[in-house]
Write a protein that holds these residues in place. Sequence first.
Motif, PDB file in Angstrom:
ATOM      1  N   PHE A  38       0.847  -1.187   0.000  1.00  0.00           N
ATOM      2  CA  PHE A  38       0.000   0.000   0.000  1.00  0.00           C
ATOM      3  C   PHE A  38       0.890   1.247   0.000  1.00  0.00           C
ATOM      4  N   PRO A  39       1.240   1.770  -1.178  1.00  0.00           N
ATOM      5  CA  PRO A  39       2.134   2.928  -1.244  1.00  0.00           C
ATOM      6  C   PRO A  39       1.460   4.204  -0.736  1.00  0.00           C
ATOM      7  N   ILE A  40       2.245   5.010  -0.040  1.00  0.00           N
ATOM      8  CA  ILE A  40       1.772   6.292   0.480  1.00  0.00           C
ATOM      9  C   ILE A  40       2.741   7.364   0.011  1.00  0.00           C
ATOM     10  N   VAL A  41       2.227   8.359  -0.697  1.00  0.00           N
ATOM     11  CA  VAL A  41       3.052   9.440  -1.229  1.00  0.00           C
ATOM     12  C   VAL A  41       2.631  10.752  -0.590  1.00  0.00           C
ATOM     13  N   LEU A  42       3.611  11.483  -0.072  1.00  0.00           N
ATOM     14  CA  LEU A  42       3.381  12.839   0.413  1.00  0.00           C
ATOM     15  C   LEU A  42       3.840  13.791  -0.685  1.00  0.00           C
ATOM     16  N   LEU A  43       2.911  14.526  -1.259  1.00  0.00           N
ATOM     17  CA  LEU A  43       3.212  15.389  -2.396  1.00  0.00           C
ATOM     18  C   LEU A  43       3.442  16.818  -1.896  1.00  0.00           C
ATOM     19  N   GLY A  44       4.706  17.249  -1.965  1.00  0.00           N
ATOM     20  CA  GLY A  44       5.059  18.587  -1.505  1.00  0.00           C
ATOM     21  C   GLY A  44       6.177  18.539  -0.480  1.00  0.00           C
ATOM     22  N   THR A  45       7.428  18.597  -0.945  1.00  0.00           N
ATOM     23  CA  THR A  45       8.556  18.437  -0.031  1.00  0.00           C
ATOM     24  C   THR A  45       8.663  19.579   0.970  1.00  0.00           C
ATOM     25  N   ASP A  46       8.362  20.805   0.540  1.00  0.00           N
ATOM     26  CA  ASP A  46       8.441  21.932   1.466  1.00  0.00           C
ATOM     27  C   ASP A  46       7.423  21.797   2.591  1.00  0.00           C
ATOM     28  N   TYR A  47       6.221  21.351   2.241  1.00  0.00           N
ATOM     29  CA  TYR A  47       5.161  21.236   3.249  1.00  0.00           C
ATOM     30  C   TYR A  47       5.425  20.086   4.213  1.00  0.00           C
ATOM     31  N   TRP A  48       5.803  18.939   3.690  1.00  0.00           N
ATOM     32  CA  TRP A  48       5.930  17.738   4.510  1.00  0.00           C
ATOM     33  C   TRP A  48       7.319  17.548   5.105  1.00  0.00           C
ATOM     34  N   GLY A  49       8.284  18.352   4.655  1.00  0.00           N
ATOM     35  CA  GLY A  49       9.657  18.145   5.100  1.00  0.00           C
ATOM     36  C   GLY A  49       9.835  18.244   6.609  1.00  0.00           C
ATOM     37  N   GLY A  50       9.176  19.218   7.233  1.00  0.00           N
ATOM     38  CA  GLY A  50       9.298  19.383   8.680  1.00  0.00           C
ATOM     39  C   GLY A  50       8.766  18.190   9.443  1.00  0.00           C
ATOM     40  N   LEU A  51       7.665  17.633   8.969  1.00  0.00           N
ATOM     41  CA  LEU A  51       7.094  16.451   9.615  1.00  0.00           C
ATOM     42  C   LEU A  51       8.047  15.265   9.509  1.00  0.00           C
ATOM     43  N   ILE A  52       8.614  15.078   8.330  1.00  0.00           N
ATOM     44  CA  ILE A  52       9.552  13.968   8.134  1.00  0.00           C
ATOM     45  C   ILE A  52      10.793  14.157   8.994  1.00  0.00           C
ATOM     46  N   ASP A  53      11.292  15.392   9.070  1.00  0.00           N
ATOM     47  CA  ASP A  53      12.459  15.664   9.912  1.00  0.00           C
ATOM     48  C   ASP A  53      12.170  15.325  11.374  1.00  0.00           C
ATOM     49  N   TRP A  54      10.968  15.676  11.838  1.00  0.00           N
ATOM     50  CA  TRP A  54      10.593  15.368  13.227  1.00  0.00           C
ATOM     51  C   TRP A  54      10.454  13.869  13.441  1.00  0.00           C
ATOM     52  N   LEU A  55       9.832  13.188  12.503  1.00  0.00           N
ATOM     53  CA  LEU A  55       9.692  11.738  12.616  1.00  0.00           C
ATOM     54  C   LEU A  55      11.063  11.063  12.656  1.00  0.00           C
ATOM     55  N   ARG A  56      11.969  11.537  11.820  1.00  0.00           N
ATOM     56  CA  ARG A  56      13.297  10.921  11.766  1.00  0.00           C
ATOM     57  C   ARG A  56      14.159  11.340  12.960  1.00  0.00           C
ATOM     58  N   GLY A  57      14.159  12.640  13.262  1.00  0.00           N
ATOM     59  CA  GLY A  57      15.070  13.157  14.267  1.00  0.00           C
ATOM     60  C   GLY A  57      14.617  12.943  15.697  1.00  0.00           C
ATOM     61  N   THR A  58      13.312  12.777  15.900  1.00  0.00           N
ATOM     62  CA  THR A  58      12.803  12.602  17.266  1.00  0.00           C
ATOM     63  C   THR A  58      12.169  11.227  17.466  1.00  0.00           C
ATOM     64  N   VAL A  59      11.165  10.918  16.669  1.00  0.00           N
ATOM     65  CA  VAL A  59      10.408   9.680  16.884  1.00  0.00           C
ATOM     66  C   VAL A  59      11.263   8.453  16.590  1.00  0.00           C
ATOM     67  N   LEU A  60      11.938   8.466  15.437  1.00  0.00           N
ATOM     68  CA  LEU A  60      12.821   7.342  15.103  1.00  0.00           C
ATOM     69  C   LEU A  60      14.035   7.310  16.025  1.00  0.00           C
ATOM     70  N   ALA A  61      14.600   8.479  16.290  1.00  0.00           N
ATOM     71  CA  ALA A  61      15.803   8.547  17.122  1.00  0.00           C
ATOM     72  C   ALA A  61      15.564   8.003  18.527  1.00  0.00           C
ATOM     73  N   GLU A  62      14.336   8.167  19.022  1.00  0.00           N
ATOM     74  CA  GLU A  62      14.009   7.667  20.353  1.00  0.00           C
ATOM     75  C   GLU A  62      13.452   6.241  20.328  1.00  0.00           C
ATOM     76  N   GLY A  63      13.472   5.627  19.164  1.00  0.00           N
ATOM     77  CA  GLY A  63      13.046   4.234  19.061  1.00  0.00           C
ATOM     78  C   GLY A  63      11.551   4.016  19.095  1.00  0.00           C
ATOM     79  N   ARG A  64      10.778   5.071  18.818  1.00  0.00           N
ATOM     80  CA  ARG A  64       9.308   4.932  18.841  1.00  0.00           C
ATOM     81  C   ARG A  64       8.767   4.299  17.559  1.00  0.00           C
ATOM     82  N   ILE A  65       9.524   4.419  16.490  1.00  0.00           N
ATOM     83  CA  ILE A  65       9.158   3.776  15.229  1.00  0.00           C
ATOM     84  C   ILE A  65      10.414   3.129  14.660  1.00  0.00           C
TER      85      ILE A  65
END
Length: 248
Positions: free
Chosen positions: A187-214
């Motif tokens: 089930f592919p999921i595409v976020l269209l708009g790098t400027d809009y979604w970039g901050g969310l991805i950065d938070w998911l990677r830098g905080t949520v992933l970094a803390e082992g939540r995902i």
Amino acid sequence: MVRSKRKGPVLQRRDQVEFSTTDQRLLDSRGPADWVHADPWRVLRIQAEFVEGFGTLAELGPAVAVFGSARTEREHPSYAAGEEAGRKLVEAGFAVVTGGGPGAMEAANKGACEADGLSVGLGIELPFESGLNDWVDVGINFRYFFVRKTMFVKYTQGFIVLPGGVGTLDELFEAMTLVQTQKITRFPIVLLGTDYWGGLIDWLRGTVLAEGRISQSDLDALLVTDDIDEAVALMVAARDEPIGEDAP
């Protein structure tokens, strides 16, 4: 002797026994009408929504859902992106399914309709929106969010997510949760708009992933791009990939 009564599959005893019957309340027009708002009656309405949705969408064929803000103005670049996504999905052999509302949803429906494709809207009863947009060819309006969400996941093969607010985020993370828990696969999921979604991805990677939540695989399930052709190509690849014998 303990007073008891059978009400269909339900057993009532002592002071829980009702002295009227369901038939009586149905046929006696002088009786109270409060029972039509009770939970057992709502179950029938929920069942009816599922039946209506399944019956309408069962022969939809390959389809992709496009989500985005109802508040997107027609002059906004996201509206043009929605139109282009709707058109290119149709050209790739997909029906386009949206929430049926204005803004980005209208744009995707418009693009699909003008490309002579099937434009579907799955609306929801809300206090502040006025029904399905004019570009919907097949529309269903739901009372219950969870029934509507089931239709999106069951009858589409992927999500393209334009910039949006709370409702869009809800659909995005619902899909991510279902993929993570393997309730849905391929089930592919595409976020269209790098400027809009970039901050969310950065938070998911830098905080949520970094803390082992995902896990990294949860992030890998998302494609973030500005390229609509790339988004559509991912949907086509997922549709055309043969399902192996081991697939769930």
